[in-house]
Each structure stands twice: as C-alpha cells, then as structure tokens.
Design a protein around this motif. Sequence first.
Motif, PDB file in Angstrom:
ATOM      1  N   GLY A 197       0.683  -1.274   0.005  1.00 52.60           N
ATOM      2  CA  GLY A 197      -0.006   0.078   0.116  1.00 52.60           C
ATOM      3  C   GLY A 197       0.843   1.236  -0.079  1.00 52.60           C
ATOM      4  O   GLY A 197       0.648   2.313  -0.705  1.00 52.60           O
ATOM      5  N   GLN A 198       1.963   1.217   0.913  1.00 51.89           N
ATOM      6  CA  GLN A 198       2.821   2.186   0.998  1.00 51.89           C
ATOM      7  C   GLN A 198       3.416   2.807  -0.535  1.00 51.89           C
ATOM      8  O   GLN A 198       3.211   3.738  -1.014  1.00 51.89           O
ATOM      9  CB  GLN A 198       3.973   2.183   1.907  1.00 51.89           C
ATOM     10  N   LEU A 199       3.879   1.832  -1.150  1.00 46.28           N
ATOM     11  CA  LEU A 199       4.718   1.728  -2.353  1.00 46.28           C
ATOM     12  C   LEU A 199       3.650   2.171  -3.701  1.00 46.28           C
ATOM     13  O   LEU A 199       3.950   3.088  -4.325  1.00 46.28           O
ATOM     14  CB  LEU A 199       5.390   0.476  -2.895  1.00 46.28           C
ATOM     15  N   ILE A 200       2.619   1.574  -3.675  1.00 48.84           N
ATOM     16  CA  ILE A 200       1.577   1.685  -4.872  1.00 48.84           C
ATOM     17  C   ILE A 200       0.958   3.136  -4.576  1.00 48.84           C
ATOM     18  O   ILE A 200       0.457   3.852  -5.609  1.00 48.84           O
ATOM     19  CB  ILE A 200       0.566   0.696  -4.726  1.00 48.84           C
ATOM     20  N   LEU A 201       0.903   3.673  -3.546  1.00 53.55           N
ATOM     21  CA  LEU A 201       0.494   5.143  -3.308  1.00 53.55           C
ATOM     22  C   LEU A 201       1.447   6.182  -3.307  1.00 53.55           C
ATOM     23  O   LEU A 201       0.855   7.473  -3.651  1.00 53.55           O
ATOM     24  CB  LEU A 201      -0.437   5.094  -1.708  1.00 53.55           C
ATOM     25  N   ALA A 202       2.671   5.914  -2.995  1.00 51.60           N
ATOM     26  CA  ALA A 202       3.739   7.092  -3.119  1.00 51.60           C
ATOM     27  C   ALA A 202       4.383   7.118  -4.268  1.00 51.60           C
ATOM     28  O   ALA A 202       4.961   8.168  -4.562  1.00 51.60           O
ATOM     29  CB  ALA A 202       4.803   6.782  -1.961  1.00 51.60           C
ATOM     30  N   TYR A 203       4.280   6.302  -5.175  1.00 49.88           N
ATOM     31  CA  TYR A 203       5.319   6.237  -6.359  1.00 49.88           C
ATOM     32  C   TYR A 203       4.552   6.803  -7.618  1.00 49.88           C
ATOM     33  O   TYR A 203       5.194   7.510  -8.197  1.00 49.88           O
ATOM     34  CB  TYR A 203       5.782   4.733  -6.820  1.00 49.88           C
ATOM     35  N   PRO A 204       3.334   6.848  -7.753  1.00 49.96           N
ATOM     36  CA  PRO A 204       2.569   7.462  -8.901  1.00 49.96           C
ATOM     37  C   PRO A 204       2.525   9.101  -8.808  1.00 49.96           C
ATOM     38  O   PRO A 204       2.529   9.525  -7.851  1.00 49.96           O
ATOM     39  CB  PRO A 204       1.319   6.983  -9.182  1.00 49.96           C
ATOM     40  N   THR A 205       2.632   9.668  -9.766  1.00 45.94           N
ATOM     41  CA  THR A 205       2.149  11.068  -9.833  1.00 45.94           C
ATOM     42  C   THR A 205       0.791  11.482  -9.775  1.00 45.94           C
ATOM     43  O   THR A 205      -0.013  10.126  -9.661  1.00 45.94           O
ATOM     44  CB  THR A 205       2.662  11.774 -11.056  1.00 45.94           C
ATOM     45  N   ALA A 206       0.423  12.281  -9.384  1.00 45.31           N
ATOM     46  CA  ALA A 206      -1.049  12.836  -9.149  1.00 45.31           C
ATOM     47  C   ALA A 206      -2.127  12.200 -10.358  1.00 45.31           C
ATOM     48  O   ALA A 206      -3.140  11.507  -9.884  1.00 45.31           O
ATOM     49  CB  ALA A 206      -1.509  14.195  -9.290  1.00 45.31           C
ATOM     50  N   PHE A 207      -1.648  12.138 -11.664  1.00 45.54           N
ATOM     51  CA  PHE A 207      -2.613  11.485 -12.631  1.00 45.54           C
ATOM     52  C   PHE A 207      -2.325  10.168 -13.235  1.00 45.54           C
ATOM     53  O   PHE A 207      -2.697   9.846 -14.223  1.00 45.54           O
ATOM     54  CB  PHE A 207      -2.530  12.508 -13.866  1.00 45.54           C
ATOM     55  N   LEU A 208      -1.414   9.667 -12.319  1.00 47.03           N
ATOM     56  CA  LEU A 208      -1.196   8.150 -12.692  1.00 47.03           C
ATOM     57  C   LEU A 208      -1.569   7.193 -11.333  1.00 47.03           C
ATOM     58  O   LEU A 208      -1.442   6.028 -11.517  1.00 47.03           O
ATOM     59  CB  LEU A 208       0.487   7.943 -12.794  1.00 47.03           C
ATOM     60  N   LYS A 209      -2.206   7.945 -10.360  1.00 50.73           N
ATOM     61  CA  LYS A 209      -2.509   6.925  -9.375  1.00 50.73           C
ATOM     62  C   LYS A 209      -3.439   5.953  -9.730  1.00 50.73           C
ATOM     63  O   LYS A 209      -3.331   4.535  -9.298  1.00 50.73           O
ATOM     64  CB  LYS A 209      -3.360   7.672  -8.019  1.00 50.73           C
ATOM     65  N   GLY A 210      -4.391   6.124 -10.492  1.00 45.18           N
ATOM     66  CA  GLY A 210      -5.521   5.058 -11.053  1.00 45.18           C
ATOM     67  C   GLY A 210      -4.879   4.088 -11.932  1.00 45.18           C
ATOM     68  O   GLY A 210      -5.244   2.812 -11.843  1.00 45.18           O
ATOM     69  N   ARG A 211      -3.840   4.432 -12.760  1.00 45.56           N
ATOM     70  CA  ARG A 211      -3.375   3.405 -13.898  1.00 45.56           C
ATOM     71  C   ARG A 211      -2.433   2.707 -13.178  1.00 45.56           C
ATOM     72  O   ARG A 211      -2.255   1.680 -13.212  1.00 45.56           O
ATOM     73  CB  ARG A 211      -2.680   4.272 -14.787  1.00 45.56           C
ATOM     74  N   TYR A 212      -1.693   3.205 -11.970  1.00 47.65           N
ATOM     75  CA  TYR A 212      -0.806   2.403 -11.368  1.00 47.65           C
ATOM     76  C   TYR A 212      -1.500   1.288 -10.502  1.00 47.65           C
ATOM     77  O   TYR A 212      -0.899   0.217 -10.445  1.00 47.65           O
ATOM     78  CB  TYR A 212       0.086   3.294 -10.515  1.00 47.65           C
TER      79      TYR A 212
END
Length: 502
Positions: A197-212
Amino acid sequence: LGGSPEPSHSRSMDPPLLSRPQGSEREPPTIKYHVHPPYKAVGDGYEEAEEENVHGDAETPLLGGSAPRKTTDSALYTVLCRADSQVMLIAVICFCCPGMWNSLTSMAGGIDPQMASQATAALYACFTVGSLVAPGICNVLGARLTVFLGTLGYTAYGLSLLNYDHGGFIKEAKGAVVIVCGALCGISASLLWTAQGQLILAYPTAFLKGRYQALFWCVFNLGAVMGGFITFAVNFSSTASEPTVPTYIIFISIMVLGSVLSLLIQPTHRVVRVDGSKVQIDSLPGWKDEVYGLIVVLKEQVVWLLAPLFLYSNWFYTYEFAVYNTGLFNTRSQGLNNAFFWSAQLLGAIVVGQYLDQKTSSVIRKAIISFTLIMLTSGINWGLAVWVQIAKDIDHADEHSVTDFKDGLPYVGIAAVYVLFGFCDAIIQCWCYWLIGHLTSDSLKLSRYAGIYKFFQSGGAAVAWKLNGSNLQALVQLFINISFFLVSIPGPAAVCLRHLSI
C-alpha cells in the motif's frame, strides 16, 4: 560551476545542471541517460558521490553544487529503479503469493470447508491485529525486508494444506497445523499488504494513481487467473472435490518464487518517478513516533467514515468463495470459474483506473460519479445473487446437485453472477486505494492509511469466515453481505464531498 574540479562537501538536493554557463573554460563530458536525468546524474545519493571524488577527479565538473558519482550501474539496474518497474515488481510478487493463495481459498482450500473456514478466520484475525503494527514495522525496516517477511507465510500455509489434504510430514493434528499456518500467513499478509500500500500510493504522480493501481491489480490477479486454469487443467479428468498433489506443488513453487523476487525491491530513495522526481521521505520515525502517528490517524474523521466500506470490501469473499462457488460447482468447474472471476477483476481494474486518471474532470467529480456507478453495479450483482440463492437452494445442495461446466446454459447463468462478483470486487478495492492516495502525499502517513484499510478489511473477513465456519445458513450470510453493502454507502459519499480538495 565551471570553476574548480575539487569536490564539494555540501549536500545539495537540487537537480543537476546539464549545461555550463557561457564563458566557462571547459565543457562537461557528455552524459548518457537511460531514464530521467535527475536519477542518472546523481546515482544513489550525493554523499556517496562526494566520497568517491575525494581523491580528486580533475575531469569531473561540479554539477548542481556536488560532484556526481561515477556510476557503473547497469541498464537493467537503472530500469529496476524506475517507479513503474517497482510497481510491476510488487505486482508480480503479489501474483506469486496472494494470487496463488486466492486460487486455493476460492476452492475452500481444497480441504474440508469447515476446516478451511476456521483456518481462514485465524488468518484474518492475525491479519487484523498485524495491520495495526505493520505500518511501524514497514517504516522502520524498509519496504524490501518487510515484503520479504510478508511472503513467507503464504508458502507455509500452502504446505499445511497439502499436508492436510494428502498426508505427509505431519499426520497427527493436521487440522491444528493448518490453523497455526493460517495465523502465520495472516501476520505475513499484514506486512506484505502494508508495504504494498505504501509503495503503490507513493510512487505515482497525481494523474497516474489510477493507472498504477490498475497495473498492480491486473498483474496481481493474473496469479489467481493462472491458478484457476491450473486447477481446471490438472483436475480436468476428475470430478473429485479436492485438488491433486501436482496442483499444490505448482502453487507452492510459485509462492517460493515470490519470496525470491522480493529481494529485488529497491530502497525508496533510489526510485525515480516517470517525471524524473524522487519520492520525498522524511527521516524514518522511531517506534514511539510511529505509535503516536498511528493514534493521530485513527482520530481522523475520514478514517471512520470510510471504515464501513473497508469492512465490507473483504467481507463478501466468504459468501462468494465458500458458499457460492464451493456449494454450486465441482472442483474443475470451480477452477474455471476462478479463472473468469479473476479475469473480470482485470477488466474492472482497467475500467476504473482509466476513468479515475482522466484530466478533464476534477477529483471530486470523478470520485462522486465513479462511486455512484460502483454502488449501482454492486447492487445489481447482489440482486442476481438473491435470485440464484433462492432458485438453487444452496443451503440444501449436495455433491449430486453441483453444477459442471459441461451442463451448458444452467452453468453459464450462475457462473456469470460469480464472474460479476469479481468485477465488482476490483472496482471497489481500486477505488478505495485511489481515494486514499488523494487524502495525503506523505508516504509515512500513506503506510498508516494502508495499514488501517487492511485492519478493517481483514477484521471483517475474520468475522465473516468465523460465521461461515459455524454453519451459518447461506441465505443468512447473503443478507448480512447486503446489509453491509447498504451501510457502506453514506460514509464514502461524505468523504467525496467534504474531504477532497481538488
């Protein structure tokens, strides 16, 4: 800049400058980048760069106030340190461990359904407790070690199921072994999913959260898709109610592979986002600070508004796996069902991820519209489940009344409802992660949010599996699920309206 070749002992966190001002005496050497310039120019950090240039490299100019490290990192390592590569890696690890576990669980573990329910209840009970302390462990130990420890319990649980179903190294008290290994798996799962959860939420930029999140969910669930097809293929010539030994061996081997791959996870400060920026992490807290930070998050109103949805988001698995799939189909058909169930999750993750990353709508508008559509789809799904429950009378089904995939249309109709369960599961959980990712950009706080999410989610699952293990009627379990579904609607709606700022 352009003056002295001597190394600077000041620690600069500015991105390196790639051109020299006019009038400088010497041009800097050409630097070839495999990814974004900020990463390749500074390597793993400025301190190490200073130490390596202490002996004097007169041909190395000072870029951005610090001497760059003469890196020998391979192209493969450079790619591995990219944010999208790390997301893919954690997804593959979850493909190997929770993905294979999902396949076993959706067949009631291949063992006596009541024993499977007791073991799964123990697993989720430990998962619940572990989720409260896992954020602190993750923030102190780091993601790599946390994920590695988080994978070990899955292999132990798989071995215990093999021992129970087919005999082997521990024949006496084999039921107790399954329950103990289920508890160990729960502790491991709390570590793995908090770090994830930490990695998947911290790594994307604002407009890539859904895609990641969609990328992770698709790769992760491919494990269960493959597991379903493995079960179907290995048991194709059998109409028995338990998986064969080769089925278990294949699953356990893949779980071991997941543990090995976890060693490739990179420290967060080395990972670079697609826009070239690095993940900002404050100094890691001590145990006292971590406990205090968790208490602060637990006092936030948004956590308790989302709690009913978090609780619901894993409660339904018991009915779907141990009642619907196990009660209505034989083993080979269960495997085929699971392949389509988890394939539907891939589709759901892609659909919701693409919509949530649209740049043409505000975050609030996307949150409200997507949540409304998710609840409508889930409501239709539960309505169809009521129809199947009454028509097939699951409470009184036996081995002579189970459905096989060769039965044609009767099979297709009730299997389609099961597949829709998978689609709804994906869009709910992806939406939850996306929403959490927009509540804060602090990676330490994100790990606490992820831990609390898993705390409520696994707590609900523990109670649900315990109820199933106590021979609670299928119809009663169905209406409990529907009740939780209805209760979970108001809180997230309020969060969308009050707590999203964009």
